[in-house]
Design a protein around this motif. Structure first.
Motif, PDB file in Angstrom:
ATOM      1  N   THR A 161     111.978  36.503  69.820  1.00  0.00           N
ATOM      2  CA  THR A 161     112.475  37.571  68.961  1.00  0.00           C
ATOM      3  C   THR A 161     112.538  37.063  67.526  1.00  0.00           C
ATOM      4  OG1 THR A 161     113.800  38.546  70.744  1.00  0.00           O
ATOM      5  CG2 THR A 161     114.418  39.120  68.486  1.00  0.00           C
ATOM      6  N   THR A 192     113.852  37.507  64.002  1.00  0.00           N
ATOM      7  CA  THR A 192     114.861  38.163  63.178  1.00  0.00           C
ATOM      8  C   THR A 192     114.912  37.478  61.822  1.00  0.00           C
ATOM      9  OG1 THR A 192     116.215  38.915  65.024  1.00  0.00           O
ATOM     10  CG2 THR A 192     117.330  38.652  62.925  1.00  0.00           C
ATOM     11  N   HIS A 211     122.579  36.321  68.434  1.00  0.00           N
ATOM     12  CA  HIS A 211     121.228  36.748  68.087  1.00  0.00           C
ATOM     13  C   HIS A 211     120.761  35.906  66.896  1.00  0.00           C
ATOM     14  CE1 HIS A 211     118.321  40.266  68.399  1.00  0.00           C
ATOM     15  NE2 HIS A 211     117.844  39.538  67.414  1.00  0.00           N
ATOM     16  N   HIS A 213     112.917  42.205  64.994  1.00  0.00           N
ATOM     17  CA  HIS A 213     114.230  42.832  64.788  1.00  0.00           C
ATOM     18  C   HIS A 213     114.862  42.320  63.477  1.00  0.00           C
ATOM     19  CE1 HIS A 213     118.367  44.084  66.681  1.00  0.00           C
ATOM     20  NE2 HIS A 213     118.229  44.504  65.431  1.00  0.00           N
ATOM     21  N   PRO A 214     114.408  42.849  62.327  1.00  0.00           N
ATOM     22  CA  PRO A 214     115.031  42.457  61.063  1.00  0.00           C
ATOM     23  C   PRO A 214     116.436  43.038  60.942  1.00  0.00           C
ATOM     24  CG  PRO A 214     113.477  44.228  60.683  1.00  0.00           C
ATOM     25  CD  PRO A 214     113.331  43.840  62.124  1.00  0.00           C
ATOM     26  N   VAL A 215     117.264  42.385  60.145  1.00  0.00           N
ATOM     27  CA  VAL A 215     118.601  42.905  59.872  1.00  0.00           C
ATOM     28  C   VAL A 215     118.813  42.945  58.363  1.00  0.00           C
ATOM     29  CG1 VAL A 215     119.562  42.099  62.060  1.00  0.00           C
ATOM     30  CG2 VAL A 215     119.720  40.636  60.047  1.00  0.00           C
ATOM     31  N   THR A 234     116.938  37.934  57.958  1.00  0.00           N
ATOM     32  CA  THR A 234     118.055  38.610  57.318  1.00  0.00           C
ATOM     33  C   THR A 234     117.725  38.955  55.875  1.00  0.00           C
ATOM     34  OG1 THR A 234     119.568  37.348  58.737  1.00  0.00           O
ATOM     35  CG2 THR A 234     120.525  38.509  56.857  1.00  0.00           C
ATOM     36  N   CYS A 240     114.546  31.097  69.382  1.00  0.00           N
ATOM     37  CA  CYS A 240     114.334  32.438  68.828  1.00  0.00           C
ATOM     38  C   CYS A 240     114.604  33.481  69.902  1.00  0.00           C
ATOM     39  CB  CYS A 240     112.919  32.573  68.274  1.00  0.00           C
ATOM     40  SG  CYS A 240     111.620  32.219  69.468  1.00  0.00           S
ATOM     41  N   THR A 297     118.888  46.676  62.265  1.00  0.00           N
ATOM     42  CA  THR A 297     120.345  46.800  62.224  1.00  0.00           C
ATOM     43  C   THR A 297     120.797  46.564  60.790  1.00  0.00           C
ATOM     44  OG1 THR A 297     120.503  45.921  64.481  1.00  0.00           O
ATOM     45  CG2 THR A 297     122.535  46.027  63.202  1.00  0.00           C
ATOM     46  N   SER A 351     118.820  34.179  63.791  1.00  0.00           N
ATOM     47  CA  SER A 351     117.916  34.624  62.735  1.00  0.00           C
ATOM     48  C   SER A 351     117.146  33.413  62.215  1.00  0.00           C
ATOM     49  CB  SER A 351     118.718  35.269  61.599  1.00  0.00           C
ATOM     50  OG  SER A 351     117.871  35.689  60.556  1.00  0.00           O
ATOM     51  N   PHE A 390     125.141  38.259  64.680  1.00  0.00           N
ATOM     52  CA  PHE A 390     123.890  37.951  63.980  1.00  0.00           C
ATOM     53  C   PHE A 390     124.080  36.915  62.866  1.00  0.00           C
ATOM     54  CE2 PHE A 390     122.904  41.844  66.117  1.00  0.00           C
ATOM     55  CZ  PHE A 390     121.516  41.883  66.257  1.00  0.00           C
TER      56      PHE A 390
END
Length: 431
Positions: free
Chosen positions: A399, A401, A365, A170-172, A403, A346, A238, A367, A331
């Motif tokens: 997960t 993530t 969440h 789930h990258p942001v 940024t 994570c 996101t 990162s 985030f």
């Protein structure tokens, strides 16, 4: 279902056991303080406290989960197989450390409530953290401890079933500056021209003119590329837009312009859009509320995800504001300039307010890194570090993530590594 006996079920005990058992391992739990109920239970069961009742599977308590309030405590970190542990307990315990107290210390950000040195923007620095000082910042240590707990459960209860889990990607995208030259307005454009001219940046003058006249694409307008790549992938995405003023005048833009709003609507048609609260709003509830209202008016949807400008997390006040604003996910739990797991996990977790001793509905969440942490690094080093962190998360089925910024995907040669990581490497793990 796993039955857990403890003399008193405190809010801290309930919170951390639910995070480890339910969120990380995926198993249901129940608590009891009744000895008769515990003895009569036929399924998997453990006890947690100062001493065991008999020969049951027992985990000794360090004491942090029975306390209230915040107290400075000396912590001794020791090597433990391929990881580390702290809050050591006696050998009557099934594990050599109280992983539940240690996990609580990490994910509630207990150390960030204690006196510490802040940077110029008021942020908690990675160098102040226990994980950085003791060398386990790049390990999702809470998740690793959870799997050590799982090993003990399976050894005692071989027929115990755990759901099959796999890594979630789930990258942001942090899009606080959506354009370099477009949509700036007359005043900012003139100031930009003058600044480039007096600093002898004549290429910037030419490029700005080409972009404004429509001969070239704005170098920061990478949103179609992002949307196209992410819609063909198996991962979540996101994108966070900022509606308030940036700290830098050159990065600010008129967010009331129709074309800016149309960009947000375009992205929201394909992927989740979140709000990056502006730095000046972070200490002002009414300003936060106004920025949230404006974003919801643009997207015609409820705002569920947010991020704080400059990665500022001022505990607990900022998170209390988000709870009051009914934001569901934050985030911002990441170190801006260091790679690693700020909260030691994570796996997304609920914000626990240590001052009030309550669990809140706000999901934090975490990162693993921002691209800013790789400033002046070689592409080969970047690729190696990202691969290492991906494997660490994959090993515990967590997960992942990361940024990014829309700036990372510009057509410049030195940005190739980010385009490749986003479009290829993340997809390898998302399948």
């Amino acid at each position: 279902m796993l039955l857990i006996y403890t003399q008193k079920v405190t809010p801290r005990i309930s919170y951390i056991f639910k995070h480890i058992c339910l969120r990380i391992l995926g198993i249901d739990i129940a608590f009891t303080s009744g000895i008769e109920e515990f003895i009569a239970h036929q399924g998997p069961k453990i006890s947690y406290g100062k001493k065991p009742m008999g020969n049951e599977l027992f985990f000794q308590s360090h004491g942090l989960l029975e306390q209230q309030g915040i107290e400075a405590t000396d912590i001794t970190v020791k090597k433990w197989d391929d990881t580390f542990g702290f809050f050591a307990v006696s050998n009557i315990s099934s594990l050599p450390f109280d992983i539940f107290s240690a996990s609580f210390y990490m994910i509630t950000r207990y150390e960030e409530y204690l006196p510490h040195v802040k940077d110029e923007l008021g942020r908690f620095m990675a160098s102040e953290s226990l994980a950085y000082k003791e060398g386990f910042l790049q390990q999702p240590i809470v998740d690793i401890w959870a799997y050590k707990f799982k090993e003990q459960l399976l050894e005692a209860f071989p027929k115990m079933e755990f759901p099959e889990k796999k890594i979630v990607i789930h990258p942001v995208i942090e899009a606080s500056q959506t354009f370099a030259y477009k949509q700036k307005g007359l005043f900012r454009t003139v100031v930009g021209y003058l600044d480039s001219f007096f600093r002898a940046k004549f290429r910037d003058v030419i490029l700005r003119t080409q972009v404004i006249l429509g001969f070239k694409r704005d170098p920061l307008d990478t949103f179609k590329w992002m949307v196209n790549k992410s819609t063909r992938s198996n991962f979540k995405l996101t994108v966070f837009f900022m509606l308030g003023d940036a700290l830098s005048f050159n990065e600010s833009m008129n967010t009331h312009r129709q074309k800016f709003k149309m960009l947000i609507k375009y992205v929201s048609d394909y992927k989740e859009v979140g709000l990056m609260f502006s730095f000046n709003a972070l200490g002002n509830y009414e300003m936060l509320k106004d920025e949230k209202r404006r974003m919801q008016e643009i997207t015609n949807r409820s705002l569920t995800s947010s991020m704080n400008s400059e990665y500022l997390v001022n505990l607990p006040d900022l998170y209390r504001y988000l709870v009051e604003l009914e934001i569901k996910r934050d985030f911002t739990m990441v170190f801006r300039d260091a790679v690693g797991f700020r909260a030691g996990t994570c796996t997304p977790f609920l914000f626990y307010d240590l001052d009030y001793e309550i669990k809140t509905p706000l999901i934090i969440h975490p990162s693993a890194m921002t691209t800013l942490a790789f400033n002046k690094k070689y592409a080969s080093d970047i690729d190696k570090t990202v691969s290492t962190m991906l494997k660490a998360v994959d090993d515990v089925n967590g997960t992942f993530t990361m940024t990014f910024s829309n700036k990372d995907f510009s057509a410049l040669d030195n940005q190739k590594v980010w385009r490749k990581i986003f479009s290829e490497k993340l997809q390898e793990y998302a399948q």
